[in-house]
Write an enzyme that holds these catalytic residues in place. Structure first.
Site, short mmCIF file in Angstrom:
data_model
loop_
_atom_site.label_atom_id
_atom_site.label_comp_id
_atom_site.label_asym_id
_atom_site.label_seq_id
_atom_site.Cartn_x
_atom_site.Cartn_y
_atom_site.Cartn_z
N ASP A 96 44.63 33.83 28.42
CA ASP A 96 44.10 34.83 29.34
C ASP A 96 44.86 34.80 30.65
O ASP A 96 44.93 33.76 31.31
CB ASP A 96 42.62 34.54 29.63
CG ASP A 96 42.04 35.59 30.56
OD1 ASP A 96 41.76 36.70 30.08
OD2 ASP A 96 41.91 35.32 31.78
N HIS B 86 40.33 45.03 35.31
CA HIS B 86 39.89 43.74 35.88
C HIS B 86 38.58 43.85 36.66
O HIS B 86 37.74 42.96 36.61
CB HIS B 86 41.00 43.21 36.80
CG HIS B 86 40.99 41.74 37.02
ND1 HIS B 86 42.12 41.01 37.27
CD2 HIS B 86 39.99 40.83 37.02
CE1 HIS B 86 41.81 39.74 37.41
NE2 HIS B 86 40.51 39.61 37.28
N TYR C 279 47.27 37.17 38.71
CA TYR C 279 47.43 35.71 38.72
C TYR C 279 48.87 35.27 39.04
O TYR C 279 49.13 34.10 39.24
CB TYR C 279 47.01 35.08 37.38
CG TYR C 279 45.56 35.31 36.96
CD1 TYR C 279 44.63 35.86 37.84
CD2 TYR C 279 45.13 34.97 35.69
CE1 TYR C 279 43.32 36.08 37.45
CE2 TYR C 279 43.81 35.18 35.29
CZ TYR C 279 42.92 35.74 36.18
OH TYR C 279 41.63 35.95 35.78
N LYS D 105 45.37 41.98 32.57
CA LYS D 105 44.40 42.88 33.23
C LYS D 105 45.05 43.79 34.27
O LYS D 105 45.97 43.38 34.98
CB LYS D 105 43.32 42.05 33.91
CG LYS D 105 42.74 40.96 33.02
CD LYS D 105 41.62 40.16 33.68
CE LYS D 105 41.27 38.94 32.85
NZ LYS D 105 41.98 37.71 33.24
N1 LIG Z 1 38.00 38.45 34.89
C1 LIG Z 1 37.82 37.79 36.04
O1 LIG Z 1 37.51 38.38 37.08
C2 LIG Z 1 37.98 36.29 36.05
C3 LIG Z 1 37.47 35.54 37.12
C4 LIG Z 1 37.63 34.16 37.08
C5 LIG Z 1 38.26 33.54 36.01
N2 LIG Z 1 38.78 34.31 34.97
C6 LIG Z 1 39.48 33.71 33.82
O2 LIG Z 1 38.66 32.67 33.28
C7 LIG Z 1 39.38 31.44 33.29
C8 LIG Z 1 38.43 30.27 33.45
O3 LIG Z 1 37.67 30.36 34.64
P1 LIG Z 1 37.91 29.40 35.90
O4 LIG Z 1 39.32 28.98 35.97
O5 LIG Z 1 37.31 30.11 37.07
O6 LIG Z 1 36.93 28.17 35.64
P2 LIG Z 1 36.67 27.07 34.52
O7 LIG Z 1 37.53 27.28 33.35
O8 LIG Z 1 35.20 27.00 34.37
O9 LIG Z 1 37.11 25.75 35.29
C9 LIG Z 1 38.46 25.42 35.51
C10 LIG Z 1 38.50 24.19 36.42
O10 LIG Z 1 37.87 23.09 35.76
C11 LIG Z 1 38.78 21.98 35.63
N3 LIG Z 1 38.61 21.48 34.26
C12 LIG Z 1 39.04 22.07 33.12
N4 LIG Z 1 38.66 21.36 32.04
C13 LIG Z 1 37.99 20.29 32.52
C14 LIG Z 1 37.35 19.20 31.90
N5 LIG Z 1 37.38 19.05 30.57
N6 LIG Z 1 36.73 18.28 32.69
C15 LIG Z 1 36.73 18.42 34.04
N7 LIG Z 1 37.32 19.43 34.70
C16 LIG Z 1 37.95 20.37 33.94
C17 LIG Z 1 40.15 22.56 35.86
O11 LIG Z 1 40.97 21.60 36.49
P3 LIG Z 1 42.32 21.04 35.79
O12 LIG Z 1 43.24 22.22 35.66
O13 LIG Z 1 42.80 20.03 36.75
O14 LIG Z 1 41.90 20.46 34.46
C18 LIG Z 1 39.89 23.75 36.78
O15 LIG Z 1 39.85 23.31 38.12
C19 LIG Z 1 40.37 31.63 34.45
O16 LIG Z 1 41.39 30.68 34.44
C20 LIG Z 1 40.81 33.04 34.21
O17 LIG Z 1 41.75 33.10 33.14
C21 LIG Z 1 38.62 35.66 34.98
#
Ligand SMILES: NC(=O)c1ccc[n+]([C@@H]2O[C@H](COP(=O)([O-])OP(=O)(O)OC[C@H]3O[C@@H](n4cnc5c(N)ncnc54)[C@H](OP(=O)(O)O)[C@@H]3O)[C@@H](O)[C@H]2O)c1
Length: 363
Positions: free
Chosen positions: A71, A137, A76, A104
């Site tokens: 994704d 998006h 990004y 997106k």
């Molecule tokens: N459509 C939208 O508007 C929108 C908005 C937000 C996000 N997104 C998408 O959704 C994806 C995921 O959301 P997100 O990045 O906000 O949050 P998330 O996936 O809930 O959390 C990612 C964070 O958690 C840490 N992490 C990952 N695996 C872990 C584990 N097993 N144990 C402990 N910490 C862990 C990562 O750090 P490390 O990298 O250091 O492991 C990173 O800081 C995004 O990357 C993006 O592609 C879309």
């Protein structure tokens, strides 16, 4: 070298398959079929905030660990680096058809005349002929800054809103991109139910996916029912509670939420993790997929990339699912209200019913 070993049906519409990686490691993955007819792996790698200097290694690690779903977004700023890793993988025999790539349309390109320009820019950056899923998006639109790929700002620091853009007209252009073969499926992100309904009512090709914030504190129960009725798959973003978002909001936007969730440290999640000898992140991800959601956890750490996809060898009991379901705080659990886009709540297509009470913009 990768090979598809077998396919079995498991969770209703969900199928599972086993991948053989480097002729030795077996990885199980589940896939769902979107209403467009194409398959989507239920776990993908999120890439928001993956730093450009690390992203090539991250994608290579993920591919070697069994991820086939990635994704990203124009916003990004990592599509080029992702494209370089994918090229390496194709050069080593990887097959484009095995991948599911989502990107997106940015909020500053959210108008009919810009859709084709931005999907072409994303394809160019990714080095691909088509993406698997192209999402709008955000429902609201900003005017683009004349000198950069960013929203324009007013002299008072607020974002310059584009009040003219019509989501249905944008959707018509999204449909054209399917017809031109530039994307296989199309969908929405951060739209609310009535906004999705408006698109459905005025569409030739229905959205097959909606990407929204979804985790144990914000389980989107109403949207789940709505999407089931309309055969739209939900992809949950921030599925483990986006632990790094707090600092990002503060640093980039000088913006903070009054309370920030710590799902990974929650006592109920910890107890269930201990029962299964799994990490708390694995429990949160399993909870979502067992509830019929696809997830896109982001990680740049090789061990966490690997463990976040290793969630197909155990099942949460009904009682454990119930305990996790009870953590839902509904709208109060939201992290991404987008109010860090100063003034966005004044946009007529701002999707959420949130008050400034949760959020503080420091001056
Ligand atoms: N459509 C939208 O508007 C929108 C908005 C937000 C996000 N997104 C998408 O959704 C994806 C995921 O959301 P997100 O990045 O906000 O949050 P998330 O996936 O809930 O959390 C990612 C964070 O958690 C840490 N992490 C990952 N695996 C872990 C584990 N097993 N144990 C402990 N910490 C862990 C990562 O750090 P490390 O990298 O250091 O492991 C990173 O800081 C995004 O990357 C993006 O592609 C879309």
């Amino acid at each position: 070298m990768m090979g598809l070993l077998n396919t079995t049906f498991t969770l209703g519409l969900c199928r599972s398959f086993t991948l053989l990686i480097n002729c030795q490691r077996r990885i199980t993955m589940q896939i769902v079929q979107l209403s467009s007819g194409y398959d989507m792996p239920v776990v993908g790698l999120g890439t928001w905030q993956a730093k450009s200097e690390e992203i090539e290694n991250v994608i290579t690690t993920a591919l070697n660990t069994g991820y086939r779903h990635f994704d990203t977004a124009f916003n990004y700023n990592n599509e080029e680096a992702i494209g370089r890793s994918l090229k390496k993988w194709f050069d080593q025999g990887g097959n484009r058809k095995d991948l599911f790539i989502t990107t997106k349309l940015p909020n500053f390109g959210n108008r009919p005349s810009d859709v084709e320009k931005f999907i072409n820019l994303s394809l160019q950056r990714l080095g691909l002929d088509y993406v698997d899923l192209y999402l709008v998006h955000m429902p609201f639109s900003f005017i683009q800054d004349q000198n950069s790929f960013a929203p324009a700002t007013n002299t008072d620091g607020t974002i310059t809103l584009d009040l003219k853009s019509d989501p249905v007209a944008v959707w018509k252009e999204m449909e054209h991109q399917v017809k031109k073969g530039l994307t296989r499926s199309i969908g929405l992100s951060n739209f609310n139910e009535s906004q999705i309904q408006n698109i459905i009512n005025n569409s030739e090709i229905k959205p097959s996916n909606i990407q929204v914030e979804l985790h144990a504190y914000m389980q989107q129960q109403s949207l789940k029912q709505f999407c089931q009725m309309h055969e739209i798959y939900i992809t949950g973003y921030s599925p483990i509670g986006s632990p790094a978002a707090k600092q990002h909001f503060q640093t980039k936007y000088n913006y903070t939420l009054q309370t920030f969730p710590d799902l990974l440290g929650h006592s109920v999640v910890k107890k269930i993790a201990k029962n299964h000898n799994k990490t708390t992140a694995q429990i949160l991800l399993r909870h979502a997929i067992q509830g019929g959601i696809t997830v896109i956890p982001k990680s740049s750490n090789p061990d966490r990339i690997k463990s976040n996809i290793d969630i197909f060898d155990f099942t949460l009991t009904n009682d454990e699912m119930g305990q996790l379901n009870n953590l839902d705080q509904g709208e109060d659990g939201r992290i991404f209200d987008f109010l860090f886009f100063n003034g966005v709540a004044n946009h007529p297509h701002y999707p959420f019913n949130v008050q400034m009470k949760k959020s503080v913009i420091s001056t």
